[in-house]
Motif scaffolding. Structure first.
Motif, PDB file in Angstrom:
ATOM      1  N   ALA A 173       6.004 -32.433 -39.827  1.00  0.00           N
ATOM      2  CA  ALA A 173       4.836 -32.905 -39.081  1.00  0.00           C
ATOM      3  C   ALA A 173       4.081 -31.734 -38.475  1.00  0.00           C
ATOM      4  O   ALA A 173       4.683 -30.745 -38.046  1.00  0.00           O
ATOM      5  CB  ALA A 173       5.261 -33.870 -37.977  1.00  0.00           C
ATOM      6  N   LEU A 174       2.757 -31.869 -38.467  1.00  0.00           N
ATOM      7  CA  LEU A 174       1.872 -30.898 -37.825  1.00  0.00           C
ATOM      8  C   LEU A 174       1.019 -31.633 -36.799  1.00  0.00           C
ATOM      9  O   LEU A 174       0.356 -32.617 -37.129  1.00  0.00           O
ATOM     10  CB  LEU A 174       0.980 -30.218 -38.865  1.00  0.00           C
ATOM     11  CG  LEU A 174       1.674 -29.296 -39.873  1.00  0.00           C
ATOM     12  CD1 LEU A 174       0.723 -28.905 -40.993  1.00  0.00           C
ATOM     13  CD2 LEU A 174       2.218 -28.051 -39.181  1.00  0.00           C
ATOM     14  N   GLY A 204      14.318 -36.656 -36.131  1.00  0.00           N
ATOM     15  CA  GLY A 204      15.027 -35.777 -37.054  1.00  0.00           C
ATOM     16  C   GLY A 204      14.140 -34.991 -37.988  1.00  0.00           C
ATOM     17  O   GLY A 204      14.643 -34.339 -38.921  1.00  0.00           O
ATOM     18  N   ASP A 205      12.823 -35.007 -37.774  1.00  0.00           N
ATOM     19  CA  ASP A 205      11.906 -34.286 -38.654  1.00  0.00           C
ATOM     20  C   ASP A 205      11.518 -32.938 -38.048  1.00  0.00           C
ATOM     21  O   ASP A 205      11.575 -32.736 -36.832  1.00  0.00           O
ATOM     22  CB  ASP A 205      10.639 -35.108 -38.902  1.00  0.00           C
ATOM     23  CG  ASP A 205      10.908 -36.320 -39.786  1.00  0.00           C
ATOM     24  OD1 ASP A 205      11.707 -36.186 -40.722  1.00  0.00           O
ATOM     25  OD2 ASP A 205      10.328 -37.382 -39.524  1.00  0.00           O
ATOM     26  N   ARG A 206      11.076 -32.051 -38.921  1.00  0.00           N
ATOM     27  CA  ARG A 206      10.557 -30.761 -38.464  1.00  0.00           C
ATOM     28  C   ARG A 206       9.171 -30.967 -37.857  1.00  0.00           C
ATOM     29  O   ARG A 206       8.393 -31.775 -38.348  1.00  0.00           O
ATOM     30  CB  ARG A 206      10.463 -29.770 -39.621  1.00  0.00           C
ATOM     31  CG  ARG A 206      11.823 -29.301 -40.136  1.00  0.00           C
ATOM     32  CD  ARG A 206      11.663 -28.286 -41.252  1.00  0.00           C
ATOM     33  NE  ARG A 206      11.159 -28.903 -42.472  1.00  0.00           N
ATOM     34  CZ  ARG A 206      10.292 -28.343 -43.291  1.00  0.00           C
ATOM     35  NH1 ARG A 206       9.765 -27.162 -43.005  1.00  0.00           N
ATOM     36  NH2 ARG A 206       9.905 -28.956 -44.385  1.00  0.00           N
ATOM     37  N   VAL A 207       8.873 -30.231 -36.799  1.00  0.00           N
ATOM     38  CA  VAL A 207       7.572 -30.374 -36.145  1.00  0.00           C
ATOM     39  C   VAL A 207       7.017 -28.999 -35.786  1.00  0.00           C
ATOM     40  O   VAL A 207       7.741 -28.099 -35.383  1.00  0.00           O
ATOM     41  CB  VAL A 207       7.680 -31.277 -34.887  1.00  0.00           C
ATOM     42  CG1 VAL A 207       8.635 -30.684 -33.857  1.00  0.00           C
ATOM     43  CG2 VAL A 207       6.306 -31.520 -34.266  1.00  0.00           C
ATOM     44  N   GLY A 208       5.712 -28.856 -35.988  1.00  0.00           N
ATOM     45  CA  GLY A 208       4.979 -27.656 -35.612  1.00  0.00           C
ATOM     46  C   GLY A 208       3.555 -28.071 -35.308  1.00  0.00           C
ATOM     47  O   GLY A 208       3.281 -29.248 -35.067  1.00  0.00           O
ATOM     48  N   HIS A 220       9.621 -26.622 -37.388  1.00  0.00           N
ATOM     49  CA  HIS A 220      11.067 -26.406 -37.322  1.00  0.00           C
ATOM     50  C   HIS A 220      11.699 -27.628 -36.666  1.00  0.00           C
ATOM     51  O   HIS A 220      11.065 -28.332 -35.885  1.00  0.00           O
ATOM     52  CB  HIS A 220      11.413 -25.148 -36.518  1.00  0.00           C
ATOM     53  CG  HIS A 220      11.017 -23.874 -37.186  1.00  0.00           C
ATOM     54  ND1 HIS A 220      11.750 -23.311 -38.218  1.00  0.00           N
ATOM     55  CD2 HIS A 220       9.957 -23.058 -36.979  1.00  0.00           C
ATOM     56  CE1 HIS A 220      11.162 -22.189 -38.610  1.00  0.00           C
ATOM     57  NE2 HIS A 220      10.064 -22.014 -37.880  1.00  0.00           N
ATOM     58  N   ARG A 221      12.960 -27.846 -36.974  1.00  0.00           N
ATOM     59  CA  ARG A 221      13.688 -28.953 -36.372  1.00  0.00           C
ATOM     60  C   ARG A 221      14.486 -28.416 -35.191  1.00  0.00           C
ATOM     61  O   ARG A 221      15.701 -28.259 -35.250  1.00  0.00           O
ATOM     62  CB  ARG A 221      14.607 -29.622 -37.400  1.00  0.00           C
ATOM     63  CG  ARG A 221      15.166 -30.963 -36.967  1.00  0.00           C
ATOM     64  CD  ARG A 221      16.156 -31.533 -37.970  1.00  0.00           C
ATOM     65  NE  ARG A 221      15.515 -31.779 -39.255  1.00  0.00           N
ATOM     66  CZ  ARG A 221      15.681 -31.027 -40.345  1.00  0.00           C
ATOM     67  NH1 ARG A 221      16.464 -29.952 -40.279  1.00  0.00           N
ATOM     68  NH2 ARG A 221      15.087 -31.328 -41.479  1.00  0.00           N
TER      69      ARG A 221
END
Length: 316
Positions: free
Chosen positions: A93-94, A131-135, A150-151
């Motif tokens: 996710a962004l 549980g998802d990567r986020v930036g 990053h997670r």
């Protein structure tokens, strides 16, 4: 335009943004329905990824898992093709956060820039909790700060620090030049990263949107899920009938005699035209656009909007 003197929440700190973690736990970005398929879980996700139920064949894109390549189709067409399934395993996710000078306005509770910051962190914490990567990207009229997905809590706290720094630099005495084109610039940066299967949350008042903005968002939506959070202040929708106010765009100031009916009518016409323009633009996009008021607590608004059955992730 700056806030009135009674407005609280002119700026927000990193600590305040980090403290929003607990309030983000009951938000949801995935609409799920009951699954009736064999060998599937109890709930069927509307997002796509590598799972049990076949969704479609599509061209291979950089970053795809090579295990998803359909070698028979690849051999037949001489073009790499991958099989996509309906159950999502991971969705980076962004979160895109607008902190331009046009966001430095508020008539009650907080500035639009503060509401955008709160909405961004509520989204970021909830995405990480799933549980998802986020930036994300934080942008103003001159600068764009990037945090790669990053997670980890560290990634979210880093994003909070970038938001707080740009938020704290906003001031009524802004002497620079507003940059409406910054919105398109940051979206092009997003498109260079989000090739497919990302969640992209754009938080802005969408001041300065153009055909380029529309086209970039539509290209992103072709292989990603896009949510637009429209931050607004209700001042223009509910003008006082007496008194004068002074507004500023940074270098210039203007006095608005609201006791005059013609002034109130002109401002009201502008507000209605702006609202109509945004609704027409949303219909052209066909994307979820969630209106969040700077005059109300952000978390309950987001919760209510995300729970509404009317919004669905765009089917690609």
């Amino acid at each position: 335009m700056p806030a009135t003197e009674s407005t609280q929440g002119v700026h927000i700190s990193t600590d305040q943004l980090v403290a929003l973690e607990a309030r983000a736990r009951d938000l949801s970005f995935v609409q799920k329905s009951r699954s009736h398929q064999q060998l599937a879980g109890r709930m069927q996700s509307s997002m796509r990824g590598r799972g049990l139920t076949f969704e479609e064949l599509r061209d291979y894109l950089p970053g795809d898992d090579i295990r998803s390549i359909d070698w028979r189709v690849t051999a037949r067409t001489n073009k790499p093709a991958v099989r996509v399934y309906s159950e999502e395993k991971e969705r980076p996710a962004l979160v895109i956060v607008d902190q331009r000078i046009n966001m430095f306005f508020g008539s009650r509770r907080s500035m639009k820039s503060v509401t955008a910051a709160e909405a961004a962190m509520l989204c970021a914490w909830r995405i990480l909790g799933s549980g998802d990567r986020v930036g994300g990207f934080v942008f103003n009229d001159t600068d764009i700060d990037e945090v790669r997905p990053h997670r980890s809590r560290e990634a979210v706290i880093t994003l909070a620090g970038k938001i707080a720094a740009q938020n704290g630099s906003l001031e009524a005495a802004f002497s620079g030049k507003p940059s409406p084109e910054s919105l398109d610039t940051v979206l092009r940066r997003v498109a260079a990263i989000a090739h497919h299967d990302h969640l992209v949350v754009v938080i802005s008042d969408f001041d300065g949107h153009s055909e380029t903005t529309r086209d970039t968002l539509l290209r992103l939506a072709d292989r990603n899920d896009i949510i637009c959070i429209l931050v607004y202040d209700p001042f223009l929708l509910d003008l006082p009938i007496s008194g004068d106010i002074v507004v500023s765009g940074g270098g210039l100031q203007a006095e608005l005699p609201l006791r005059r009916a013609d002034v109130r009518q002109a401002i009201g016409t502008f507000a209605r035209d702006r609202g109509r323009e945004l609704r027409d633009w949303q219909r052209q996009l066909g994307l979820p656009m969630l209106p969040v008021s700077a005059a109300e607590d952000t978390a309950p608004q987001l919760r209510r909007l995300l729970e509404q059955a009317s919004w669905r992730q765009r089917r690609r």
